[in-house]
Scaffold this motif. Structure first.
Motif, PDB file in Angstrom:
ATOM      1  N   MET A 255       0.829  -1.217   0.000  1.00 41.96           N
ATOM      2  CA  MET A 255       0.000   0.000   0.000  1.00 41.96           C
ATOM      3  C   MET A 255       0.856   1.256   0.000  1.00 41.96           C
ATOM      4  N   SER A 256       1.982   1.212   0.703  1.00 36.43           N
ATOM      5  CA  SER A 256       2.797   2.434   0.723  1.00 36.43           C
ATOM      6  C   SER A 256       3.459   2.640  -0.644  1.00 36.43           C
ATOM      7  N   ARG A 257       3.869   1.543  -1.307  1.00 38.60           N
ATOM      8  CA  ARG A 257       4.484   1.711  -2.643  1.00 38.60           C
ATOM      9  C   ARG A 257       3.451   2.190  -3.672  1.00 38.60           C
ATOM     10  N   LEU A 258       2.174   1.763  -3.490  1.00 37.02           N
ATOM     11  CA  LEU A 258       1.124   2.206  -4.422  1.00 37.02           C
ATOM     12  C   LEU A 258       0.877   3.706  -4.323  1.00 37.02           C
ATOM     13  N   SER A 259       1.202   4.276  -3.150  1.00 30.73           N
ATOM     14  CA  SER A 259       0.920   5.713  -3.005  1.00 30.73           C
ATOM     15  C   SER A 259       2.137   6.581  -3.338  1.00 30.73           C
ATOM     16  N   LEU A 260       3.250   5.943  -3.767  1.00 27.98           N
ATOM     17  CA  LEU A 260       4.501   6.679  -4.017  1.00 27.98           C
ATOM     18  C   LEU A 260       4.345   7.822  -5.016  1.00 27.98           C
ATOM     19  N   TYR A 261       3.541   7.598  -6.052  1.00 24.03           N
ATOM     20  CA  TYR A 261       3.468   8.581  -7.145  1.00 24.03           C
ATOM     21  C   TYR A 261       2.169   9.380  -7.118  1.00 24.03           C
ATOM     22  N   ARG A 262       1.498   9.388  -5.958  1.00 23.87           N
ATOM     23  CA  ARG A 262       0.193  10.072  -5.855  1.00 23.87           C
ATOM     24  C   ARG A 262       0.241  11.517  -6.360  1.00 23.87           C
TER      25      ARG A 262
END
Ligand SMILES: Cc1cc2nc3c(=O)[nH]c(=O)nc-3n(C[C@H](O)[C@H](O)[C@H](O)COP(=O)(O)OP(=O)(O)OC[C@H]3O[C@@H](n4cnc5c(N)ncnc54)[C@H](O)[C@@H]3O)c2cc1C
Ligand code: FES
Length: 283
Positions: A255-262
């Motif tokens: 989940m934290s990697r999915l939000s890297l490019y928010r």
């Protein structure tokens, strides 16, 4: 090479179906695999699970949720138009064989990747119990299709507008607490749902599989963008997965990697909406 769009359809708010002419992919596709598509030469590559394939028609169906710029732009494409790239089938197919009773659990747009697997498990001679869920009845997808490929079908909605009032994982727990023998559980949906589901099933000792959706770029195991941690080991979801044993998946890292490019994703959508009013193809 370009790929003809054979059909586009809005299923429920913000979830669309697209059928694409891709005979070579249809011939090779297996449940659990995905494609990576690009709308045009300057478009970003996005992975989408193969929701259905038809060898006779030579077609692949994907079902996508509008999340940001590219999925928004996809909704502007009509039947008869083309996609620049449509690469697949990618990923390791699901391990489908006769096991006994399989619980298939899909949440939101996660019901789309569950569908071909449920069908394949049924064709392999398993007793298939499916549990599908959504925020409310209007957001529920593929109910009739899932009913057709399941021996039993349960529905859950967060607001109680259809079926069980609550989460799909409540029904999973009820079934595991009953006398029903369950030999495998497959859970596909938002990462938080898979994390909660994995937590529920852990104490019952039933093998539980999840399909992970990290950021992917090349889809071939070369870029490292899709790395996930499973049982303390680094895996590449595009080639080692996307399906993994839920026990040991580090969902918090996912989940934290999915939000890297928010911030960049937000900016890209804003640029698209401002420059194009959200319905053109320029970038
Ligand atoms: C193997 C796999 C199968 C998938 N299958 C489906 C599916 O069947 N249906 C569906 O609706 N979605 C699916 N996804 C997620 C889908 O790829 C993203 O929703 C899509 O890339 C969003 O792009 P965007 O430009 O519209 O949004 P953006 O604004 O770019 O991103 C919104 C969110 O989408 C995710 N995302 C963005 N780019 C990627 C990327 N290259 N790879 C993975 N995730 C990304 C991130 O979580 C991001 O925060 C799948 C992802 C993977 C890895
Ligand atoms: S997407 Fe590049 S290694 Fe998996």
């Amino acid at each position: 090479m370009s790929y003809n769009i054979l059909e586009t359809r809005n299923l429920v708010p913000d979830v669309h179906l697209m059928k694409v002419e891709a005979p070579d992919i249809a011939k090779a596709a297996k449940a659990g695999q995905f494609v990576i598509l690009r709308i045009d030469e300057s478009g970003e590559r996005i992975p989408l699970t193969i929701a259905d394939f038809d060898v006779d028609e030579g077609s692949i169906t994907v079902i996508y949720q509008v999340m940001g710029k590219t999925t928004r732009q996809l909704t502007t494409l009509k039947t008869g138009e083309i996609l620049q790239d449509f690469v697949g089938p990618l990923g390791t197919p699901s391990d489908i064989r006769k096991i006994g009773t399989v619980l298939m659990v899909g949440g939101g747009v996660g019901v789309a990747p569950v569908f071909p697997q449920a069908r394949a498990y049924r064709e392999a001679g398993n007793h298939v119990i499916s549990i599908i869920g959504a925020r409310n009845e209007a957001m529920l997808i593929l109910e009739d299709e899932m009913a057709e490929v399941s021996d039993e079908l349960y529905v859950a909605t967060d607001d109680g507008s259809k079926g069980h009032h609550g989460f799909v994982t409540d029904i999973v727990k009820d079934i595991l607490d009953s006398d029903q023998q369950v030999d495998r559980i497959v859970i596909i949906g938002p990462p938080i749902m898979m994390k909660v589901g994995a937590g529920v099933t852990a104490s019952y000792g039933v093998e539980t599989l999840v399909s992970l959706n990290p950021i992917m770029i090349d889809g071939t195991g070369m870029c490292g963008g899709c790395r996930v941690s499973v049982g303390g080991e680094t895996k590449f979801a595009c080639v080692d997965g996307p399906e993994f044993n839920a026990a040991g998946v580090d969902f918090d890292l996912l989940m934290s990697r999915l939000s890297l490019y928010r911030p960049q994703e937000k900016q890209a959508l804003e640029n698209y909406n401002t420059k194009c009013g959200g319905d053109c193809r320029c970038h």
